[in-house]
Enzyme design. Structure first.
Site, short mmCIF file in Angstrom:
data_model
loop_
_atom_site.label_atom_id
_atom_site.label_comp_id
_atom_site.label_asym_id
_atom_site.label_seq_id
_atom_site.Cartn_x
_atom_site.Cartn_y
_atom_site.Cartn_z
N HIS A 199 157.82 64.06 67.71
CA HIS A 199 158.28 62.67 67.90
C HIS A 199 159.35 62.61 68.98
CE1 HIS A 199 162.19 63.11 65.69
NE2 HIS A 199 161.53 64.00 64.98
N ASP B 39 161.61 59.83 69.32
CA ASP B 39 162.80 59.05 69.00
C ASP B 39 163.90 59.97 68.47
OD1 ASP B 39 161.32 59.44 66.54
OD2 ASP B 39 162.71 58.04 65.59
N ASP C 109 165.99 67.33 67.97
CA ASP C 109 165.12 66.74 66.97
C ASP C 109 164.62 65.40 67.52
OD1 ASP C 109 163.85 65.90 64.66
OD2 ASP C 109 165.69 65.52 63.54
N GLU D 49 159.87 58.31 64.12
CA GLU D 49 159.82 59.24 63.00
C GLU D 49 161.12 59.25 62.22
OE1 GLU D 49 160.34 63.22 60.97
OE2 GLU D 49 161.57 62.23 62.49
N GLU D 50 162.23 59.09 62.93
CA GLU D 50 163.54 59.18 62.29
C GLU D 50 163.82 58.04 61.32
OE1 GLU D 50 165.28 61.67 62.28
OE2 GLU D 50 165.00 62.81 64.13
N ASP E 282 158.60 70.54 64.48
CA ASP E 282 159.73 69.69 64.13
C ASP E 282 160.66 70.37 63.13
OD1 ASP E 282 161.30 67.41 64.17
OD2 ASP E 282 160.07 66.29 62.76
N HIS F 156 171.18 65.45 64.23
CA HIS F 156 171.71 64.10 63.97
C HIS F 156 173.22 64.00 64.12
CE1 HIS F 156 167.98 63.13 61.23
NE2 HIS F 156 167.65 63.64 62.40
#
Length: 412
Positions: free
Chosen positions: A78, A80, A141, A175-176, A198, A379
């Site tokens: 992903h 995003d 990520d 995805e997040e 991932d 994150h």
């Protein structure tokens, strides 16, 4: 190595933060900036059937170079990044030959990435690390996963002597915020199975994840002057606290590990007349998962009996444990495990304490275990990725394709 560094940095400098409060797909217009770049890059490296739909789902094909049938496999990541921390103005720092000590991310703010707190750093002494500058997340990520997939496909295009079947790649938005697979066209993708790139540390191979649900609890109170409140005031804040204290205090993220489930309250606000809080429910075991949801309903019923039906709850399932869909086809996990071992990576097979596009895709008919992408501390400002881990992930992708071709020869 420099090719991977340059490619990865070019991706992470593009802000692709998703937004859970948006109803569009992608949830933010800025995700298109990287989506368009990826489409151009896939075409440039020689991929075929490169498409991007109206929702920014990207797919491409590397055709088979064999004259016999091989299962079609896919690799998915992903693009995003998490809404939990800023992804604007990402300014990566490259740390060559990491010495095992503290890394000063930001001198002015005195932000330090230290092995004293993040002891995984010590596994990468002598390697090249890419970190943040302490003001944003990094975006490994899952831009590390995208980097690895595109680099592996480019390598296979440039080395036709490596035999492989048809390979599909897919890149997804959002995805997040739990929507990465919602509009993924499994039939169009056309793979027998796939792997999401991932995961975190080098060697991770995962085919179990949480069963997941979200809940929003709303309490309606009644405000009365506190001096005359006897028998009249209904304090929504107090009832919200009572609800939360009934939940088992030891079953929270900070008190659980491995296959332990939990309740996690992540947002609350309130006044005397109105209070609300949001939480997530997680458990690897489906039966325990259902019991957790039932506990929330039971607490709601109990408090409504005490406080005249002032509590409302909205429960919503989010995703389920992909293990039940992957176990019947465990050869796809065994293939990834064999590929890791062949390139000198020790497989670390463990459950994901979270979710992945692969969990939803598995229930949509595309079994999809998860493979490491190499990043750590996702994150947040302490996020980093060892370049050597990304190189290993590229090698694993290439080897999976090669081994599958070898195992398929003579079977048709």
């Amino acid at each position: 190595m420099q090719q991977i560094i340059d490619r990865f940095i070019s991706y992470v400098k593009i802000d692709t933060q998703s937004d859970p409060n948006s109803d569009t797909t992608p949830s933010t217009e800025k995700q298109w900036h990287l989506a368009d770049l990826l489409v151009d890059e896939l075409i440039r490296i020689g991929m075929e059937d490169v498409t991007v739909d109206d929702n920014a789902y990207i797919m491409a094909t590397l055709p088979s170079n064999l004259d016999f049938e091989v299962p079609v496999i896919g690799f998915i990541s992903h693009f995003d990044t998490s809404p939990d921390f800023s992804g604007t103005g990402v300014n990566p720092q490259v740390i060559n030959d990491y010495d095992g000590g503290d890394i000063v991310l930001n001198v002015e703010e005195k932000i330090v990435l230290s092995p004293y707190y993040f002891d995984d750093l010590l596994h990468y002494k002598g390697q090249t690390l890419i970190t943040t500058d302490g003001t944003t997340l990094l975006g490994a990520d899952d831009k590390a996963g995208i980097t690895e997939i595109i680099t592996a496909m480019e390598y296979l295009v440039q080395h036709p002597e490596i035999k492989h079947g048809k390979i599909r790649v897919g890149f997804t938005p959002d995805e997040e915020i739990g929507r990465g697979a919602h509009k993924f066209d499994v039939e169009k993708f056309g793979a027998d199975w796939a792997y999401t790139m991932d995961g975190s540390q080098v060697g991770e191979l995962e085919y179990e994840n949480f069963n997941a649900a979200s809940a929003k609890v709303t309490i309606k109170g009644k405000s009365v002057h506190p001096g005359y409140a006897m028998g009249k005031m209904v304090n929504a804040i107090s009832i919200a606290n009572e609800f939360m204290w009934i939940l088992p205090i030891e079953e929270t993220p900070q008190n659980t590990t491995n296959r332990d489930g939990f309740f996690h309250i992540h947002h609350m606000q309130g006044t005397i007349e109105h209070a609300e809080f949001e939480l997530i429910v997680r458990d690897h075991d489906r039966l325990h998962f259902e019991k957790r949801k039932q506990l929330l309903l039971d607490i709601t019923e109990k408090l409504n009996a005490l406080y005249n039906d002032c509590v409302q709850i909205k429960l919503k399932d989010q995703y389920y444990n992909m293990r039940e869909k992957v176990e019947p086809v465990m050869h796809i996990v065994d293939l990834a495990k064999e590929a890791m071992q062949a390139v000198g990576v020790k497989p670390i097979i463990k459950p994901i304490r979270g979710g992945t596009d692969g969990s939803q895709l598995s229930f949509m008919g595309l079994p999809c275990p998860n493979i490491f992408a190499g990043g750590h501390n996702f994150h947040g400002k302490y996020e980093y990725v060892p370049v050597e881990s990304m190189q290993k992930a590229v090698a694993v992708i290439v080897k999976i394709c090669e081994l599958l071709a070898e195992k398929s020869e003579g079977k048709t």
